[in-house]
Design an enzyme around this catalytic site. Structure first.
Site, PDB file in Angstrom:
ATOM      1  N   ARG A  56      14.189   8.630 -43.215  1.00 49.23           N
ATOM      2  CA  ARG A  56      14.400   7.549 -42.787  1.00 49.23           C
ATOM      3  C   ARG A  56      15.518   6.580 -43.236  1.00 49.23           C
ATOM      4  O   ARG A  56      15.201   5.279 -43.350  1.00 49.23           O
ATOM      5  CB  ARG A  56      13.291   6.674 -42.545  1.00 49.23           C
ATOM      6  CG  ARG A  56      11.963   7.560 -42.056  1.00 49.23           C
ATOM      7  CD  ARG A  56      12.079   8.103 -40.910  1.00 49.23           C
ATOM      8  NE  ARG A  56      12.057   7.209 -39.640  1.00 49.23           N
ATOM      9  CZ  ARG A  56      11.174   6.587 -38.987  1.00 49.23           C
ATOM     10  NH1 ARG A  56       9.791   7.015 -39.368  1.00 49.23           N
ATOM     11  NH2 ARG A  56      11.140   6.066 -37.807  1.00 49.23           N
ATOM     12  N   LYS A  97       5.574   0.616 -26.968  1.00 51.21           N
ATOM     13  CA  LYS A  97       5.648   0.151 -28.459  1.00 51.21           C
ATOM     14  C   LYS A  97       6.920   0.013 -28.659  1.00 51.21           C
ATOM     15  O   LYS A  97       7.480  -0.743 -29.464  1.00 51.21           O
ATOM     16  CB  LYS A  97       4.972   0.746 -29.455  1.00 51.21           C
ATOM     17  CG  LYS A  97       5.219   0.888 -30.965  1.00 51.21           C
ATOM     18  CD  LYS A  97       4.529   1.669 -31.772  1.00 51.21           C
ATOM     19  CE  LYS A  97       5.022   2.961 -32.076  1.00 51.21           C
ATOM     20  NZ  LYS A  97       6.125   3.020 -33.031  1.00 51.21           N
ATOM     21  N   ASP A 151       9.049  12.741 -30.635  1.00 50.92           N
ATOM     22  CA  ASP A 151       7.627  11.877 -30.896  1.00 50.92           C
ATOM     23  C   ASP A 151       6.710  12.540 -29.780  1.00 50.92           C
ATOM     24  O   ASP A 151       5.496  12.488 -30.206  1.00 50.92           O
ATOM     25  CB  ASP A 151       7.617  10.599 -30.091  1.00 50.92           C
ATOM     26  CG  ASP A 151       8.635   9.676 -31.153  1.00 50.92           C
ATOM     27  OD1 ASP A 151       8.807   8.409 -30.739  1.00 50.92           O
ATOM     28  OD2 ASP A 151       8.736  10.204 -32.283  1.00 50.92           O
ATOM     29  N   VAL A 167      15.618  16.127 -34.626  1.00 51.19           N
ATOM     30  CA  VAL A 167      15.991  14.964 -35.088  1.00 51.19           C
ATOM     31  C   VAL A 167      15.181  14.386 -36.416  1.00 51.19           C
ATOM     32  O   VAL A 167      16.068  13.769 -37.256  1.00 51.19           O
ATOM     33  CB  VAL A 167      15.065  14.057 -34.071  1.00 51.19           C
ATOM     34  CG1 VAL A 167      15.331  12.600 -34.359  1.00 51.19           C
ATOM     35  CG2 VAL A 167      15.675  14.328 -32.530  1.00 51.19           C
TER      36      VAL A 167
HETATM   37  C1  EPZ Z   1      12.883   5.651 -33.500  1.00 53.16           C
HETATM   38  O1  EPZ Z   1      12.977   5.478 -34.766  1.00 53.16           O
HETATM   39  C2  EPZ Z   1      11.338   5.502 -32.902  1.00 53.16           C
HETATM   40  N1  EPZ Z   1      10.898   4.193 -33.552  1.00 53.16           N
HETATM   41  C3  EPZ Z   1      10.813   6.760 -33.341  1.00 53.16           C
HETATM   42  O2  EPZ Z   1       9.497   6.808 -33.021  1.00 53.16           O
HETATM   43  C4  EPZ Z   1      11.546   8.024 -32.679  1.00 53.16           C
HETATM   44  O3  EPZ Z   1      10.770   9.051 -33.199  1.00 53.16           O
HETATM   45  C5  EPZ Z   1      13.034   7.768 -32.919  1.00 53.16           C
HETATM   46  O4  EPZ Z   1      13.606   6.536 -32.615  1.00 53.16           O
HETATM   47  C6  EPZ Z   1      13.893   9.002 -32.368  1.00 53.16           C
HETATM   48  O5  EPZ Z   1      13.490   8.895 -31.068  1.00 53.16           O
HETATM   49  C7  EPZ Z   1      10.788   3.123 -33.091  1.00 53.16           C
HETATM   50  O6  EPZ Z   1      11.604   3.038 -31.893  1.00 53.16           O
HETATM   51  C8  EPZ Z   1      10.175   1.831 -33.429  1.00 53.16           C
HETATM   52  P1  EPZ Z   1      16.456   7.048 -35.304  1.00 53.16           P
HETATM   53  P2  EPZ Z   1      14.310   5.435 -35.696  1.00 53.16           P
HETATM   54  O7  EPZ Z   1      17.297   6.247 -36.001  1.00 53.16           O
HETATM   55  O8  EPZ Z   1      15.091   4.340 -34.864  1.00 53.16           O
HETATM   56  C9  EPZ Z   1      18.299   9.672 -38.988  1.00 53.16           C
HETATM   57  C10 EPZ Z   1       7.056   7.034 -33.142  1.00 53.16           C
HETATM   58  O9  EPZ Z   1       6.453   7.913 -33.393  1.00 53.16           O
HETATM   59  N2  EPZ Z   1      19.191   8.098 -39.305  1.00 53.16           N
HETATM   60  O10 EPZ Z   1      16.972   7.390 -33.947  1.00 53.16           O
HETATM   61  O11 EPZ Z   1      13.987   5.280 -37.006  1.00 53.16           O
HETATM   62  C11 EPZ Z   1      16.986   9.608 -39.218  1.00 53.16           C
HETATM   63  O12 EPZ Z   1      16.571   9.928 -40.363  1.00 53.16           O
HETATM   64  C12 EPZ Z   1       8.508   6.561 -34.037  1.00 53.16           C
HETATM   65  O13 EPZ Z   1       7.005   5.885 -32.550  1.00 53.16           O
HETATM   66  C13 EPZ Z   1      19.998   8.281 -40.254  1.00 53.16           C
HETATM   67  O14 EPZ Z   1      20.361   9.458 -41.131  1.00 53.16           O
HETATM   68  O15 EPZ Z   1      15.067   6.948 -35.337  1.00 53.16           O
HETATM   69  C14 EPZ Z   1      16.654  10.639 -38.195  1.00 53.16           C
HETATM   70  O16 EPZ Z   1      16.450  11.762 -38.808  1.00 53.16           O
HETATM   71  C15 EPZ Z   1       8.496   7.565 -34.995  1.00 53.16           C
HETATM   72  N3  EPZ Z   1      20.598   6.941 -40.737  1.00 53.16           N
HETATM   73  C16 EPZ Z   1      17.535  10.436 -37.020  1.00 53.16           C
HETATM   74  O17 EPZ Z   1      18.738   9.643 -37.512  1.00 53.16           O
HETATM   75  C17 EPZ Z   1      20.214   5.940 -40.200  1.00 53.16           C
HETATM   76  O18 EPZ Z   1      20.771   4.776 -40.534  1.00 53.16           O
HETATM   77  C18 EPZ Z   1      16.914   9.750 -35.651  1.00 53.16           C
HETATM   78  O19 EPZ Z   1      16.484   8.544 -36.307  1.00 53.16           O
HETATM   79  C19 EPZ Z   1      19.234   5.863 -39.167  1.00 53.16           C
HETATM   80  C20 EPZ Z   1      18.705   7.061 -38.635  1.00 53.16           C
END
Ligand code: EPZ
Length: 422
Positions: A121, A22, A304, A326
């Site tokens: 998020r 996905k 995840d 995370v």
């Molecule tokens: C991706 O989410 C995945 N989703 C998530 O999977 C996964 O848990 C996550 O990466 C971490 O591996 C998809 O790929 C569709 P991040 P994403 O940006 O991109 C903070 C699932 O269950 N952050 O790596 O949203 C954020 O709040 C889902 O399949 C900021 O602060 O994750 C988090 O604490 C859930 N500012 C951390 O970084 C930003 O602009 C990691 O988030 C972006 C993120």
């Protein structure tokens, strides 16, 4: 609202062929917006989030055909750059359209994706990076509008190796003028798969999967055919379910190298795992030990799989400590596991799990995707009849989970609950 009714206490036994990821398919579908000819994307799972992404592409004007797990996107007819709010609301990952629409059309408007139960998020890394590439960004009434006559290559350092921000900036950079360097980029296999797709379309990208990504902008992207990588999180969930039920499972069509941290943890708890080419075999042995765990960006232990692995640890001998590094609120499944007899205490991002002899069946409710998967694993391991409600969360990331589980000998069926079911 649908639910799984599960008669647990039986070991899973058998073989499962893994389907596409996905979290690779979603950004790749978004990136197809930038191509000037059709893109054939194979191995696309049939999941709610993927259906929403396809609805968004169609709403923007693309023609999309689906045959089995192959999706063909005809991006030539895209006319709109305004992502419909009702679709943004259904899926946070619509934010992946910001880079591609801005890169191709010079503008994009979308509503700020909502937070969810696992955390705020925010999208500040996305916006800061897009601005560094030369876009003007206006935020008003919950909408974000980005515009740019041209995007210009630049150097961006991410505060945190954010998966989504790395993907959005890489996509925006492939059509920018000049070179873009992204430092502290995320290294997940899904990033590498997206880069492979973009290179298939003619993009020039180096360093995907390493800490520094280098993109040389090009003027056009042509169509391509791409096979999506297998889903390492679904694969990990199924391995954990086999371990928690004392079963034996052979997974085929997987990439063992994408699951190194989980396989290492399973060995550490005392559950032997065999791996070869595209196969992983597990024999669930009892008893197994409690271990300590910190979730980290790839190649660390994936956030995840934290919830499903916690379920396994509720049945371990001894105490385990999990630290969720995370997301700030990824323990919503703990209360429901406690209702099944688990002994867990949570202090901010740390969970302490004391192993119990067994879990008790119960009626529990999923409130997020991976927490829901953890409850299914618990219901499979608990002797007796359980019900897991809130399948709308689980259906976002697990394709026909009840069908795959029944093929492995589980006693599970999907029921539709009447609205006033108590
Ligand atoms: C991706 O989410 C995945 N989703 C998530 O999977 C996964 O848990 C996550 O990466 C971490 O591996 C998809 O790929 C569709 P991040 P994403 O940006 O991109 C903070 C699932 O269950 N952050 O790596 O949203 C954020 O709040 C889902 O399949 C900021 O602060 O994750 C988090 O604490 C859930 N500012 C951390 O970084 C930003 O602009 C990691 O988030 C972006 C993120």
């Amino acid at each position: 609202m649908d639910a799984f009714e599960i008669r647990g206490g039986w070991p899973l036994q058998g073989e499962m062929r893994m389907y596409g990821a996905k979290n690779a398919a979603l950004p790749i579908l978004a990136a197809s917006v930038m191509a000037e000819q059709e893109c054939l994307i194979q191995g696309v799972p049939d999941l709610e989030d993927v259906r929403v992404m396809i609805e968004i592409l169609v709403a923007l004007g693309a023609r999309v055909m689906r045959e089995g797990d192959a999706v063909t996107v005809f991006p030539q007819t895209i006319r709109s750059t305004n992502v419909p709010t009702y679709l943004m609301r259904r899926m946070r990952s619509s934010i992946f359209l910001m880079g591609p629409l801005l890169a191709r059309f010079g503008e994009v408007q979308l509503s700020r994706p909502g937070g969810c139960v696992i955390g705020q998020r925010p999208i500040d890394y996305h916006l800061r990076g897009i601005r560094a590439l030369g876009a003007r960004i206006e935020e008003r009434n919950g909408y974000v509008r980005a515009t740019a006559n041209r995007l210009f290559g630049t150097r961006v350092t991410l505060d945190f190796p954010s998966v989504g921000a790395t993907e959005n900036l890489m996509m925006a950079a492939v059509l920018a003028d000049g070179e873009t360097v992204i430092d502290n980029a995320a290294r997940e296999p899904e990033i590498v798969d997206l880069a492979d797709f973009l290179r298939g379309c003619g993009a020039h990208i180096r360093g995907a999967g390493e800490g520094t990504l280098v993109v040389q902008g090009v003027h056009h992207l042509h169509g391509t055919t791409h096979q999506v990588i297998p889903d390492r999180i679904v694969a990990g969930t199924m391995l954990i379910a086999a371990a928690a039920t004392g079963g034996s499972l052979t997974l085929t069509g997987v990439r063992p190298e994408h699951l190194g941290s989980l396989l290492g943890k399973l060995q550490e708890v005392g559950i032997p795992v065999a791996r070869e080419r595209d196969i992983i075999r597990i024999e669930g042995l009892r008893p197994f030990r409690g271990v300590n765990l910190r979730t980290e960006p790839y190649p660390g232990f994936p956030t995840d799989l934290q919830a499903p692995f916690m379920t396994l640890q509720t049945l371990a001998q001894g105490t385990s400590i999990i630290h969720e590094n995370v997301f700030e609120a990824r323990y919503k499944h703990v209360d429901e596991l406690r209702r099944m007899g688990a002994d867990i205490t949570v202090d901010m991002r740390t969970a302490i799990i004391r192993g119990v002899a067994g879990l008790s069946s119960a009626v529990v409710e999923a409130t997020d995707l991976r927490g829901g998967a953890a409850l299914v694993v618990a219901a499979l391991a608990a002797v007796g009849d359980s019900r897991v409600e809130g399948l709308q969360h689980i259906d976002r990331g697990y394709q026909e989970l009840d069908v795959y589980l029944r093929d492995l000998g589980a006693d599970v069926r999907r029921v539709v609950l009447s609205p006033d079911a108590v």
